[in-house]
Design an enzyme around this catalytic site. Structure first.
Site, PDB file in Angstrom:
ATOM      1  NE  ARG A  56      -4.124  -1.517   2.114  1.00 55.20           N
ATOM      2  CZ  ARG A  56      -4.076  -2.414   3.247  1.00 55.20           C
ATOM      3  NH1 ARG A  56      -3.159  -2.233   4.154  1.00 55.20           N
ATOM      4  NH2 ARG A  56      -4.791  -3.321   3.136  1.00 55.20           N
ATOM      5  CE  LYS A 163      -1.151 -21.550   7.797  1.00 55.47           C
ATOM      6  NZ  LYS A 163      -0.689 -21.721   9.084  1.00 55.47           N
ATOM      7  CG  HIS A 193       6.497 -23.320   5.914  1.00 55.13           C
ATOM      8  ND1 HIS A 193       5.047 -23.249   6.656  1.00 55.13           N
ATOM      9  CD2 HIS A 193       7.269 -23.763   6.991  1.00 55.13           C
ATOM     10  CE1 HIS A 193       5.254 -23.607   7.941  1.00 55.13           C
ATOM     11  NE2 HIS A 193       6.734 -23.552   8.103  1.00 55.13           N
ATOM     12  CG  ASP A 250      -1.326 -22.168  12.650  1.00 55.25           C
ATOM     13  OD1 ASP A 250      -1.350 -21.418  11.700  1.00 55.25           O
ATOM     14  OD2 ASP A 250      -0.461 -22.088  13.636  1.00 55.25           O
ATOM     15  CG  HIS A 255       1.965 -27.157   7.984  1.00 54.16           C
ATOM     16  ND1 HIS A 255       2.013 -26.591   6.882  1.00 54.16           N
ATOM     17  CD2 HIS A 255       2.143 -26.026   8.930  1.00 54.16           C
ATOM     18  CE1 HIS A 255       2.021 -25.368   7.141  1.00 54.16           C
ATOM     19  NE2 HIS A 255       2.121 -24.927   8.322  1.00 54.16           N
TER      20      HIS A 255
HETATM   21  C1  BG6 Z   1       2.930 -22.005  10.278  1.00 56.77           C
HETATM   22  C2  BG6 Z   1       1.813 -21.680  11.476  1.00 56.77           C
HETATM   23  O1  BG6 Z   1       2.143 -22.592   9.133  1.00 56.77           O
HETATM   24  O2  BG6 Z   1       3.792 -23.096  10.735  1.00 56.77           O
HETATM   25  C3  BG6 Z   1       2.671 -20.991  12.666  1.00 56.77           C
HETATM   26  O3  BG6 Z   1       1.212 -20.602  10.953  1.00 56.77           O
HETATM   27  C4  BG6 Z   1       3.546 -22.359  13.041  1.00 56.77           C
HETATM   28  O4  BG6 Z   1       1.865 -21.051  13.961  1.00 56.77           O
HETATM   29  C5  BG6 Z   1       4.483 -22.849  11.983  1.00 56.77           C
HETATM   30  O5  BG6 Z   1       4.490 -21.756  14.298  1.00 56.77           O
HETATM   31  C6  BG6 Z   1       5.544 -23.840  12.196  1.00 56.77           C
HETATM   32  O6  BG6 Z   1       6.313 -23.761  11.184  1.00 56.77           O
HETATM   33  P1  BG6 Z   1       7.817 -24.439  11.603  1.00 56.77           P
HETATM   34  O7  BG6 Z   1       8.500 -24.352  10.254  1.00 56.77           O
HETATM   35  O8  BG6 Z   1       8.471 -23.433  12.239  1.00 56.77           O
HETATM   36  O9  BG6 Z   1       8.017 -25.752  12.147  1.00 56.77           O
END
Ligand code: BG6
Length: 506
Positions: A56, A163, A193, A250, A255
């Site tokens: 922005r 996400k 990720h 989350d 994941h």
């Molecule tokens: C994210 C979540 O997708 O993954 C977070 O939003 C979480 O809350 C994170 O802490 C964990 O990722 P990593 O790579 O630190 O295990």
């Protein structure tokens, strides 16, 4: 990213521009720019590249470059080589504008024309939506209206969607429909990720490049599987987001279901993206969503109270910034899932994840069936423990096989020994943000590690009954675990019917 593997087996991506919507956010400075730098350092970025940040606030290209130079100094995961960084910095551009304003896209289109002439990026563009989810549909629609999503004359247009992809099945479906009106599925990269982590990518290699495990990777030999994602952090500054999410949305729905799918999937017919994703989606579709009454026995939720972690007192979730003092959001959840197919019927998959747990640890444990005990039962005080195969995802990265061995001596005494492989054994692999491989894959058009529309919906289908029951039966027991513990005591009940126990490596 392993530097040896990358330079030997990978080539730089072709010319393209990368447009990051939400360039003022944390993701850009902490992950995306450092990842682009790492790719450049590994020789994997095209020489003909430009990166356009969109946000922005009005700002000149030079101001944006200066800010990113400060950020890279802070967030780079490897030492920054001045010359390499200058090369990348000079290819950075900035476009200000509201995401909902058609003018933003008119200016962006003009800027893309300019950078294409200056940097020879051609017509290929990667659009990265690093914005709050409310903007995903809108940005895609506006890009479409501005003609920016059209693929012509061999140039590609791809969109990375961060996400959370929806907050329930209906909103995920609606978002799939909305972006599907503008983009073909092959242009959509729903990023996760976790799938960029080396150890997660290694699951497929481990399973399918070794002849040893596949024959015993089934209900005949596997007793149960545990998947743990334990975090020590609380919600930090993300209380407002987390209040709308909770751990099930989350971490688990995305994941962890991906980890489960990688562990449980059948061998794909090839490593073509859709061959792999077809097998993963079959696993998710084989998990029958729980009936409401099953949720009470197959799912446990928790929320952290005050406690001690790393020698420090930490506040309860309800005392965190931007969190309601009477919040009923879960920061911990444990599930028992059944994958109802020929390979896995009757083998429980236990998943648990939480914030503010005793130790940061992501690991997957395959517990094999016990041997018949008669032979050794006289010699053992306790029950013989089963063989376990532990895939350490983080912070330890490796694979461990636990077996029984005879302790040296005149009598037969059994002891658990560990056959261990650590990623460190590969030597220096170079620190990575986890986004390198994923960005490179988008640039080269490999969608294997990204969620497909049907996968997202299948994952929400599993989560929905749990979310629905939890919403209609608010708990009055929160907080129910102390920060620094391993979660609520009630989580033990989940495994008790089968005589199983939560297990975590030391
Ligand atoms: C994210 C979540 O997708 O993954 C977070 O939003 C979480 O809350 C994170 O802490 C964990 O990722 P990593 O790579 O630190 O295990």
């Amino acid at each position: 990213m392993d530097s040896t593997a990358s330079s030997e087996t990978l080539r730089p991506a072709g010319p393209c521009a990368v447009v990051i919507f939400g360039a003022a956010g944390d993701l850009t400075r902490r992950k995306l720019l450092p990842a682009l730098y790492n790719l450049k350092a590994h020789g994997l970025l095209p020489g003909e590249l430009a990166v356009v940040g969109v946000a922005r606030k009005p700002k000149s290209h030079d101001e944006f470059r200066m800010e990113q130079s400060e950020d890279i100094a802070e967030f780079a995961t490897m030492p920054v080589d001045g010359k390499l960084w200058t090369g990348l910095r000079d290819a950075l551009y900035y476009q200000s504008g509201e995401f909902a304003d058609p003018e933003t896209y008119v200016s962006l289109s003009a800027l893309l024309g300019q950078v294409s002439r200056k940097h020879g990026t051609g017509g290929s563009v990667l659009f990265y939506l690093a914005t709050p989810p409310d903007f995903f549909g809108e940005i895609v629609r506006r890009l479409g209206e501005a003609g920016l999503t059209r693929e012509e004359a061999g140039a590609w247009r791809r969109i990375v969607v961060e996400k959370p992809f929806g907050r329930d099945l209906d909103s995920a479906r609606a978002l799939n429909r909305e972006i599907g009106r503008v983009l073909a599925e092959h242009q959509i990269y729903r990023i996760d990720h976790y799938l960029g982590k080396e150890t997660v990518q290694n699951i497929l290699v481990f399973r399918f490049a070794n002849g040893l495990f596949e024959p015993i990777w089934n209900r005949r030999y596997v007793d149960h599987v545990q998947i743990l994602v334990a975090e020590t952090v609380g919600v930090e500054e993300r209380g407002d987001y987390y209040e709308t999410a909770g751990v099930l949305r989350d971490v688990i729905q995305n994941h962890m279901f991906q980890l489960l799918a990688l562990i449980a999937m059948e061998p794909p017919s090839s490593f073509e993206p859709d061959a792999v994703r077809d097998e993963k989606v079959k696993v998710l579709e084989s998990i029958r969503p729980m009936a409401p009454e099953q949720v009470l026995t197959h799912a446990v939720r928790g929320q952290y109270g005050e406690g001690t972690l790393g020698g420090k007192r930490v506040p309860a979730y309800q005392r965190e910034p931007k969190v309601s003092p009477t919040s009923s959001t879960e920061t911990y959840a444990a599930l028992r899932l059944n994958v109802e197919n020929w390979r896995w019927a009757g083998v429980p998959f236990y998943l648990r994840s939480g914030k503010r747990l005793a130790r940061r640890n992501t690991e997957i444990t395959i517990q094999f069936r016990r041997p018949p005990l008669l032979l050794f039962e006289r010699l053992c005080e306790a029950e013989i423990e089963a063989n376990r195969l532990v895939l350490h995802v983080q912070p330890e990265e490796g694979i461990e096989l636990q077996m029984k061995a005879k302790r040296p001596g005149p009598t037969v005494h059994l002891k658990t020994v560990r056959l261990d492989f650590s990623y460190k054994d590969f030597g220096e692999t170079g620190a990575a943000t986890g986004y390198e491989r994923l960005l490179y894959d988008v640039m080269t058009g490999d969608s294997t590690l990204f969620h497909r529309a049907d996968m997202v919906e299948a994952a929400w289908r599993i989560a929905m009954p749990i979310l629905d029951v939890w919403k209609s039966l608010p708990t009055h027991e929160f907080p129910n675990y102390a920060a620094g513990s391993w979660g609520p005591a009630s989580a033990h009940a989940l495994l008790a019917p089968e005589g199983h126990k939560w297990w975590v490596s030391e």
